[in-house]
Motif scaffolding. Structure first.
Motif, PDB file in Angstrom:
ATOM      1  N   ALA A 169       0.857  -1.185   0.000  1.00  0.00           N
ATOM      2  CA  ALA A 169       0.000   0.000   0.000  1.00  0.00           C
ATOM      3  C   ALA A 169       0.889   1.229   0.000  1.00  0.00           C
ATOM      4  O   ALA A 169       1.927   1.253   0.679  1.00  0.00           O
ATOM      5  N   LEU A 170       0.500   2.243  -0.757  1.00  0.00           N
ATOM      6  CA  LEU A 170       1.264   3.486  -0.845  1.00  0.00           C
ATOM      7  C   LEU A 170       0.352   4.636  -0.423  1.00  0.00           C
ATOM      8  O   LEU A 170      -0.713   4.846  -1.009  1.00  0.00           O
ATOM      9  N   LEU A 171       0.763   5.371   0.611  1.00  0.00           N
ATOM     10  CA  LEU A 171      -0.042   6.461   1.153  1.00  0.00           C
ATOM     11  C   LEU A 171       0.804   7.728   1.246  1.00  0.00           C
ATOM     12  O   LEU A 171       2.033   7.673   1.276  1.00  0.00           O
ATOM     13  N   ASP A 172       0.128   8.861   1.316  1.00  0.00           N
ATOM     14  CA  ASP A 172       0.835  10.116   1.519  1.00  0.00           C
ATOM     15  C   ASP A 172       1.462  10.138   2.905  1.00  0.00           C
ATOM     16  O   ASP A 172       0.857   9.698   3.891  1.00  0.00           O
ATOM     17  N   GLN A 180       6.419   9.428   0.720  1.00  0.00           N
ATOM     18  CA  GLN A 180       5.229   8.593   0.832  1.00  0.00           C
ATOM     19  C   GLN A 180       5.484   7.481   1.837  1.00  0.00           C
ATOM     20  O   GLN A 180       6.638   7.157   2.167  1.00  0.00           O
ATOM     21  N   LEU A 181       4.390   6.878   2.310  1.00  0.00           N
ATOM     22  CA  LEU A 181       4.469   5.730   3.206  1.00  0.00           C
ATOM     23  C   LEU A 181       4.211   4.459   2.405  1.00  0.00           C
ATOM     24  O   LEU A 181       3.157   4.318   1.779  1.00  0.00           O
ATOM     25  N   LEU A 182       5.152   3.561   2.422  1.00  0.00           N
ATOM     26  CA  LEU A 182       5.007   2.266   1.768  1.00  0.00           C
ATOM     27  C   LEU A 182       4.807   1.204   2.850  1.00  0.00           C
ATOM     28  O   LEU A 182       5.650   1.056   3.742  1.00  0.00           O
ATOM     29  N   VAL A 183       3.688   0.501   2.773  1.00  0.00           N
ATOM     30  CA  VAL A 183       3.393  -0.583   3.710  1.00  0.00           C
ATOM     31  C   VAL A 183       3.443  -1.892   2.937  1.00  0.00           C
ATOM     32  O   VAL A 183       2.804  -2.026   1.882  1.00  0.00           O
ATOM     33  N   VAL A 184       4.203  -2.854   3.450  1.00  0.00           N
ATOM     34  CA  VAL A 184       4.442  -4.110   2.728  1.00  0.00           C
ATOM     35  C   VAL A 184       4.173  -5.293   3.649  1.00  0.00           C
ATOM     36  O   VAL A 184       4.673  -5.338   4.782  1.00  0.00           O
ATOM     37  N   TRP A 285     -10.114   6.073   5.910  1.00  0.00           N
ATOM     38  CA  TRP A 285      -9.544   6.872   6.998  1.00  0.00           C
ATOM     39  C   TRP A 285      -8.030   6.695   7.120  1.00  0.00           C
ATOM     40  O   TRP A 285      -7.413   7.135   8.083  1.00  0.00           O
ATOM     41  N   GLY A 286      -7.407   6.034   6.128  1.00  0.00           N
ATOM     42  CA  GLY A 286      -5.959   6.030   6.039  1.00  0.00           C
ATOM     43  C   GLY A 286      -5.228   4.934   6.770  1.00  0.00           C
ATOM     44  O   GLY A 286      -3.998   4.994   6.911  1.00  0.00           O
ATOM     45  N   THR A 287      -5.932   3.896   7.199  1.00  0.00           N
ATOM     46  CA  THR A 287      -5.251   2.736   7.773  1.00  0.00           C
ATOM     47  C   THR A 287      -5.102   1.663   6.697  1.00  0.00           C
ATOM     48  O   THR A 287      -5.700   1.743   5.625  1.00  0.00           O
ATOM     49  N   VAL A 288      -4.290   0.656   7.008  1.00  0.00           N
ATOM     50  CA  VAL A 288      -4.029  -0.416   6.054  1.00  0.00           C
ATOM     51  C   VAL A 288      -4.545  -1.730   6.630  1.00  0.00           C
ATOM     52  O   VAL A 288      -4.332  -2.039   7.813  1.00  0.00           O
ATOM     53  N   LEU A 289      -5.239  -2.496   5.786  1.00  0.00           N
ATOM     54  CA  LEU A 289      -5.770  -3.800   6.157  1.00  0.00           C
ATOM     55  C   LEU A 289      -4.904  -4.887   5.544  1.00  0.00           C
ATOM     56  O   LEU A 289      -4.421  -4.754   4.417  1.00  0.00           O
ATOM     57  N   SER A 290      -4.725  -5.968   6.276  1.00  0.00           N
ATOM     58  CA  SER A 290      -3.868  -7.063   5.826  1.00  0.00           C
ATOM     59  C   SER A 290      -4.511  -8.379   6.216  1.00  0.00           C
ATOM     60  O   SER A 290      -4.923  -8.561   7.370  1.00  0.00           O
ATOM     61  N   GLU A 648       0.644   7.125 -11.874  1.00  0.00           N
ATOM     62  CA  GLU A 648       0.963   7.880 -13.092  1.00  0.00           C
ATOM     63  C   GLU A 648       2.450   7.816 -13.405  1.00  0.00           C
ATOM     64  O   GLU A 648       2.852   7.792 -14.568  1.00  0.00           O
ATOM     65  N   ASP A 649       3.283   7.772 -12.371  1.00  0.00           N
ATOM     66  CA  ASP A 649       4.724   7.889 -12.559  1.00  0.00           C
ATOM     67  C   ASP A 649       5.473   6.571 -12.585  1.00  0.00           C
ATOM     68  O   ASP A 649       6.573   6.497 -13.138  1.00  0.00           O
ATOM     69  N   ARG A 650       4.905   5.537 -11.955  1.00  0.00           N
ATOM     70  CA  ARG A 650       5.662   4.302 -11.817  1.00  0.00           C
ATOM     71  C   ARG A 650       4.733   3.130 -11.550  1.00  0.00           C
ATOM     72  O   ARG A 650       3.560   3.319 -11.199  1.00  0.00           O
ATOM     73  N   ILE A 651       5.288   1.945 -11.697  1.00  0.00           N
ATOM     74  CA  ILE A 651       4.616   0.704 -11.317  1.00  0.00           C
ATOM     75  C   ILE A 651       5.495   0.008 -10.293  1.00  0.00           C
ATOM     76  O   ILE A 651       6.697  -0.174 -10.518  1.00  0.00           O
ATOM     77  N   LEU A 652       4.915  -0.348  -9.166  1.00  0.00           N
ATOM     78  CA  LEU A 652       5.632  -1.074  -8.123  1.00  0.00           C
ATOM     79  C   LEU A 652       5.148  -2.509  -8.081  1.00  0.00           C
ATOM     80  O   LEU A 652       3.933  -2.773  -8.130  1.00  0.00           O
ATOM     81  N   ILE A 653       6.087  -3.442  -7.984  1.00  0.00           N
ATOM     82  CA  ILE A 653       5.725  -4.849  -7.792  1.00  0.00           C
ATOM     83  C   ILE A 653       6.626  -5.431  -6.704  1.00  0.00           C
ATOM     84  O   ILE A 653       7.731  -4.947  -6.458  1.00  0.00           O
TER      85      ILE A 653
END
Length: 696
Positions: A169-172, A180-184, A285-290, A648-653
């Motif tokens: 997940a990518l968040l501001d 940005q915040l990257l959650v993995v 609300w900006g949390t991440v579910l897993s 728009e700028d990139r693809i993350l995998i």
């Protein structure tokens, strides 16, 4: 596609991925052992005999008198008001009448497809560049040592990027422009290709505790280069590792119940760690579910249960009767069912974390049910409540939905935040029942389209529980939440072909379901083909498109159709929304789903059964190019494509489990990606971008 090695293979040492008859896909036996505890070599846990609902309808009505999918459902079940044609019917008819466009590529998809290959690399289209963002073992927290495979320790791993990255997940980030915040997620560990000198029969305590620390999630601040697609980690106070020993709070209607209490936690409200985290989602609300998926494999000694009810519950979730594959029970009693029978009940939930607060206690949301969770992507109903779609990744298991009792509140005030953080604790949990609109005789298991030219129909969401109220006869609400599979069995849900990622389209609201495969469909004594799962021995999977009544996520009825029936385009059993099959890329075993800003669907694969590496694919969902599958990239030898994020700028995998092939060890690796010759494989996050311009 040929089964022989692809000409120009950069790794001539590699043989083709073995198609083992005891495995569900072309995955290696090593992957099956460590990812899911050899789930596909065992009997599927769902042994119920519930009849496919469409069979009942087809027998009751003549072909001439049948109405399209949702109408049939309304007549057969009394689903009030839904008496128009299936929401999917009109586009499905257009699918069957079309042979593929030859115009300009849709926006976002102007790239030359990558050819199937078996290279030990991430292969991207011409004109694109790539960069590894972070690898297993790279520092995340202050003081983390540099990765050293020969000296890896639990202390080091707890501060480093975990193993086998999956959903992302990518968040501001609150740090301003460019951050940005990257959650993995870190789904699982494969100790045989992680540790030098690993003995599967006798792991050491250090190895086991290092594996605990390699599970869970990473929260990482990253900086993005706007002039390219490059991205790199940033040391930040928000960076966090969540592992198999991090304290979690159990919330919702089952929390504190008798089924969740243990010797270590007599309150039934706190649990250590999260395991086998796979698909997920981002809340409004900006949390991440897993989602916790194959949690069952970490536990041992289910045979110690002598009560018939306990035996049934453990068997329905596939708990091992003897020792676990990793032998964790030797080092912590909570993994031994004979000593702690309720501990498995505390895993298999949707986890919610707040990436903006590194001190927050993560939560396991019991109102969302317990099963092998894949995906948790929310969508708002017309009146502002939260709907959450979830798949149970097992052969013949089910598709679920949750709808909150209260509406989402906009804003970041403390009161709005507190309100929204309770939305996943109060609501109704549902399971799906699908109905086909074609006579059963036309669904013969070969993949041949029925007379109306489309696999489509209607369906309904069957309530299981609302708060402390059970809607399933003979089960309490607590039992429904903790043993959700058994509740869904009782109400006659439709057995699906491994429902994995489930994602609502951000514009249309249609819900897309990746059904990865099911080798047992139509086998002796197993459920036969039905219109929603139309092929026997389904090796390659399919994509289902679901549209709820009035496009409202609160609706209890829906129309559906299959958009893709995957595999080799030369195979008559495949279907690409009516598009010219001579122009599409071969695709097998869709797993993860994402959308780009133009509304195109992106698919990541897991277990490609066509002899080439897994990859990332794109397909338009509208216009003359609908169904035109194009392969964007492939991942290295033995790897799986996970967690795609399309911007728009990139693809993350996330390239998960590179080099996980039979016979591979740390001493004799099957892959040297990403660090090159002389190194062991390291699961990694990769960013890809177009070198000139931003239009793909």
């Amino acid at each position: 596609m040929p089964d022989q090695p692809v000409p120009g293979d950069r790794d001539s040492r590699r043989t083709e991925l073995p198609l083992l008859p005891s495995h569900n896909t072309a995955r290696s036996a090593l992957t099956c052992r460590y990812r899911c505890g050899n789930a596909c070599s065992h009997e599927a846990p769902n042994r119920t005999l519930n009849t496919y609902f469409g069979d009942v309808v087809a027998r009751a009505m003549s072909r001439r008198g049948m109405l399209k999918g949702a109408t049939v459902l309304a007549m057969a079940t009394g689903a009030a008001g839904f008496t128009t044609a299936s929401a999917a019917a009109a586009p499905a008819a257009a699918d069957s009448a079309r042979h593929g466009g030859h115009g300009r590529p849709p926006r976002g998809l102007d790239f030359t497809p990558v050819a199937p290959n078996t290279a030990d690399a991430v292969t991207v289209p011409e004109g694109y560049a790539q960069q590894v963002v972070i690898r297993w073992g790279d520092p995340v927290l202050p003081g983390a040592p540099r990765f050293d495979a020969r000296r890896q320790s639990a202390r080091a791993q707890a501060m480093q990027f975990g193993y086998n990255c999956d959903y992302m997940a990518l968040l501001d980030a609150p740090r301003g422009r460019g951050h940005q915040l990257l959650v993995v997620n870190h789904e699982y560990t494969d100790e045989e290709i992680m540790f030098y000198g690993y003995d599967p029969a006798n792991p050491t305590r250090e190895q086991v505790e290092t594996a605990w620390a390699a599970h869970g999630l990473t929260v990482l601040v990253v900086r993005a280069d706007r002039r390219s697609g490059r991205m790199w980690p940033v040391g930040d106070a928000l960076n966090r590792r969540i592992t198999a020993t991090t304290p979690f709070r159990l919330t919702g209607p089952a929390a504190g119940g008798e089924l969740l209490r243990t010797v270590a936690d007599p309150t039934g409200t706190f649990v250590l760690g999260t395991l086998n985290n796979c698909g997920g989602g981002i809340t409004p609300w900006g949390t991440v579910l897993s989602g916790e998926e194959n949690f069952n494999q970490y536990f041992a000694n289910a045979a110690a249960a002598t009560d018939p009810v306990a035996q049934q519950r453990l068997a329905r979730y596939g708990l091992p009767k003897g020792a676990s594959p990793r032998k964790w029970e030797r080092f912590d009693d909570r993994f031994d069912i004979a000593k702690d029978p309720n501990e498995p009940n505390r895993h298999g939930w949707i986890v919610e974390i707040d990436p903006s607060d590194p001190h927050s206690v993560p939560r396991k949301r019991t109102a969302l049910g317990r099963f092998k969770h894949e995906a948790a992507e929310p969508r708002l109903t017309r009146d502002g409540r939260v709907a959450l779609y979830m798949g149970d990744d097992e052969r013949f298991d089910y598709l679920y939905k949750y709808v909150s009792k209260h509406a989402y509140r906009k804003g970041s005030s403390p009161s709005a935040r507190a309100h929204n953080m309770r939305l996943l604790d109060e609501g109704t949990l549902y399971v799906a029942r699908f109905t086909g609109d074609s006579p059963a005789a036309e669904i013969d298991g070969t993949g041949k389209l029925p007379e109306d030219g489309s696999f489509d129909g209607g369906g309904e969401w069957i309530p299981l529980a609302s708060g402390t109220t059970s809607h399933v006869p003979g089960m309490t609400a607590e039992e429904v939440y903790v043993f959700t599979r058994l509740a869904a069995d009782k109400v006659g849900a439709t057995k699906m072909d491994r429902p994995e990622d489930v994602e609502p389209h951000p514009v249309t609201g249609r819900v897309y379901v990746a059904l990865t495969n099911n080798k047992d469909r139509g086998a002796t004594g197993k459920a036969g083909p039905d219109e929603a799962n139309p092929r026997k021995g389904n090796k390659h999977g399919h994509i289902l498109e679901l549209e709820e009544r009035r496009s409202d996520a609160a609706s209890l009825t829906f129309g559906w159709r299959l958009v893709l029936v995957c595999g080799d385009p030369a195979d008559p059993s495949t279907y690409f929304a009516g598009y010219d099959k001579s122009r599409v890329s071969p695709i097998s075993c869709p797993d993860n789903i994402a959308f780009d800003e133009h509304g195109n669907l992106w698919l990541a694969t897991d277990g490609n059964a066509l002899g080439s590496n897994d990859g990332l694919f794109a397909v338009p969902l509208k216009g003359s190019e609908r169904g035109h599958v194009k392969q964007f990239l492939t991942v290295p030898v033995g790897a799986e494509t996970c967690g795609p994020i399309i911007t728009e700028d990139r693809i993350l995998i996330a390239a998960q489990h590179p080099g996980e092939l039979d016979g591979a060890t740390t001493e004799n690796p099957a892959s040297n990606w990403p660090d090159g010759p002389g190194s062991i494989p390291r699961p990694s996050v990769v960013t890809v971008w177009k070198e000139k311009g931003r239009d793909r």
